[in-house]
Design a protein around this motif. Structure first.
Motif, PDB file in Angstrom:
ATOM      1  N   LYS A  31       0.816  -1.217   0.000  1.00 43.19           N
ATOM      2  CA  LYS A  31       0.000   0.000   0.000  1.00 43.19           C
ATOM      3  C   LYS A  31       0.852   1.270   0.000  1.00 43.19           C
ATOM      4  O   LYS A  31       0.415   2.307  -0.485  1.00 43.19           O
ATOM      5  N   SER A  32       2.063   1.181   0.524  1.00 45.63           N
ATOM      6  CA  SER A  32       2.936   2.356   0.604  1.00 45.63           C
ATOM      7  C   SER A  32       3.366   2.821  -0.789  1.00 45.63           C
ATOM      8  O   SER A  32       3.764   3.976  -0.947  1.00 45.63           O
ATOM      9  N   GLY A  33       3.315   1.919  -1.759  1.00 46.21           N
ATOM     10  CA  GLY A  33       3.745   2.268  -3.110  1.00 46.21           C
ATOM     11  C   GLY A  33       5.245   2.161  -3.322  1.00 46.21           C
ATOM     12  O   GLY A  33       5.734   2.386  -4.432  1.00 46.21           O
ATOM     13  N   LEU A  34       5.969   1.830  -2.277  1.00 46.77           N
ATOM     14  CA  LEU A  34       7.416   1.676  -2.397  1.00 46.77           C
ATOM     15  C   LEU A  34       7.745   0.343  -3.059  1.00 46.77           C
ATOM     16  O   LEU A  34       6.994  -0.626  -2.933  1.00 46.77           O
ATOM     17  N   THR A  35       8.879   0.300  -3.743  1.00 44.52           N
ATOM     18  CA  THR A  35       9.335  -0.953  -4.347  1.00 44.52           C
ATOM     19  C   THR A  35       9.822  -1.861  -3.233  1.00 44.52           C
ATOM     20  O   THR A  35      10.561  -1.432  -2.340  1.00 44.52           O
ATOM     21  N   TYR A  36       9.429  -3.125  -3.291  1.00 43.04           N
ATOM     22  CA  TYR A  36       9.853  -4.085  -2.271  1.00 43.04           C
ATOM     23  C   TYR A  36      10.076  -5.452  -2.909  1.00 43.04           C
ATOM     24  O   TYR A  36       9.586  -5.744  -3.996  1.00 43.04           O
ATOM     25  N   GLN A  44      12.737  -6.712   1.640  1.00 47.91           N
ATOM     26  CA  GLN A  44      13.646  -5.633   1.265  1.00 47.91           C
ATOM     27  C   GLN A  44      12.811  -4.538   0.634  1.00 47.91           C
ATOM     28  O   GLN A  44      11.828  -4.815  -0.052  1.00 47.91           O
ATOM     29  N   ILE A  45      13.211  -3.301   0.870  1.00 49.98           N
ATOM     30  CA  ILE A  45      12.400  -2.165   0.426  1.00 49.98           C
ATOM     31  C   ILE A  45      13.315  -1.031  -0.022  1.00 49.98           C
ATOM     32  O   ILE A  45      14.448  -0.914   0.463  1.00 49.98           O
ATOM     33  N   GLU A  46      12.825  -0.222  -0.963  1.00 51.36           N
ATOM     34  CA  GLU A  46      13.544   0.957  -1.447  1.00 51.36           C
ATOM     35  C   GLU A  46      12.737   2.198  -1.107  1.00 51.36           C
ATOM     36  O   GLU A  46      11.518   2.194  -1.231  1.00 51.36           O
ATOM     37  N   ALA A  47      13.436   3.269  -0.725  1.00 53.60           N
ATOM     38  CA  ALA A  47      12.755   4.530  -0.436  1.00 53.60           C
ATOM     39  C   ALA A  47      13.686   5.682  -0.790  1.00 53.60           C
ATOM     40  O   ALA A  47      14.906   5.521  -0.832  1.00 53.60           O
ATOM     41  N   GLU A  48      13.103   6.828  -1.035  1.00 48.89           N
ATOM     42  CA  GLU A  48      13.889   8.026  -1.321  1.00 48.89           C
ATOM     43  C   GLU A  48      14.333   8.730  -0.041  1.00 48.89           C
ATOM     44  O   GLU A  48      15.359   9.390  -0.017  1.00 48.89           O
ATOM     45  N   THR A  88      19.468   0.781  -6.598  1.00 45.79           N
ATOM     46  CA  THR A  88      18.286   0.008  -6.243  1.00 45.79           C
ATOM     47  C   THR A  88      18.698  -1.388  -5.789  1.00 45.79           C
ATOM     48  O   THR A  88      19.845  -1.805  -5.960  1.00 45.79           O
ATOM     49  N   LEU A  89      17.742  -2.116  -5.264  1.00 48.13           N
ATOM     50  CA  LEU A  89      17.997  -3.496  -4.876  1.00 48.13           C
ATOM     51  C   LEU A  89      18.473  -4.305  -6.076  1.00 48.13           C
ATOM     52  O   LEU A  89      19.450  -5.057  -5.986  1.00 48.13           O
ATOM     53  N   ASP A  90      17.794  -4.151  -7.207  1.00 47.88           N
ATOM     54  CA  ASP A  90      18.178  -4.887  -8.415  1.00 47.88           C
ATOM     55  C   ASP A  90      19.579  -4.498  -8.887  1.00 47.88           C
ATOM     56  O   ASP A  90      20.353  -5.357  -9.321  1.00 47.88           O
ATOM     57  N   ALA A  91      19.913  -3.227  -8.813  1.00 48.69           N
ATOM     58  CA  ALA A  91      21.241  -2.772  -9.240  1.00 48.69           C
ATOM     59  C   ALA A  91      22.341  -3.374  -8.372  1.00 48.69           C
ATOM     60  O   ALA A  91      23.405  -3.746  -8.875  1.00 48.69           O
ATOM     61  N   LYS A  92      22.070  -3.488  -7.094  1.00 47.44           N
ATOM     62  CA  LYS A  92      23.060  -4.079  -6.185  1.00 47.44           C
ATOM     63  C   LYS A  92      23.299  -5.543  -6.518  1.00 47.44           C
ATOM     64  O   LYS A  92      24.435  -6.017  -6.528  1.00 47.44           O
TER      65      LYS A  92
END
Length: 101
Positions: A31-36, A44-48, A88-92
């Motif tokens: 619901k937060s709209g963040l990539t996870y 795992q989650i990404e945020a600005e 990002t998680l994918d980039a790592k």
């Protein structure tokens, strides 16, 4: 880009099964709209911003309480890297996969 790995563990439940608690927490992250990314042991989650990150995790923790436990143990690991863009998680993961033989 801030990335984090976290796990929310209900304590003192009647059963050892946690899937309903996990489902509720992940739905809140969604619901937060963040990539996870959901893993077998954590999320795992990404945020600005840290505010976005902690807000999403706080809401996920609260729904675990609302699901019927009186104690929650939460572990959070945060990587707040500011010397590179788009980590990002994918980039790592790709960075390591590119150097594997």
């Amino acid at each position: 880009m801030i990335t984090a790995d976290f796990a929310i563990v209900p304590v003192g439940t009647q059963d050892t099964e946690c899937k309903e608690y996990v489902k509720n927490a992940v739905q809140e992250i969604k619901k937060s709209g963040l990539t996870y990314q959901l893993t077998g042991m954590s999320t795992q989650i990404e945020a600005e911003t840290l505010e976005e990150l902690y807000s999403a995790i706080t809401k996920a923790q609260e729904v675990v309480f609302k699901a019927g436990t009186d104690r929650v143990y939460t572990v959070i690991k945060v990587d707040d890297r500011r010397d590179m863009d788009n980590r990002t998680l994918d980039a790592k993961v790709k960075t390591v996969e590119d150097i594997l033989e």
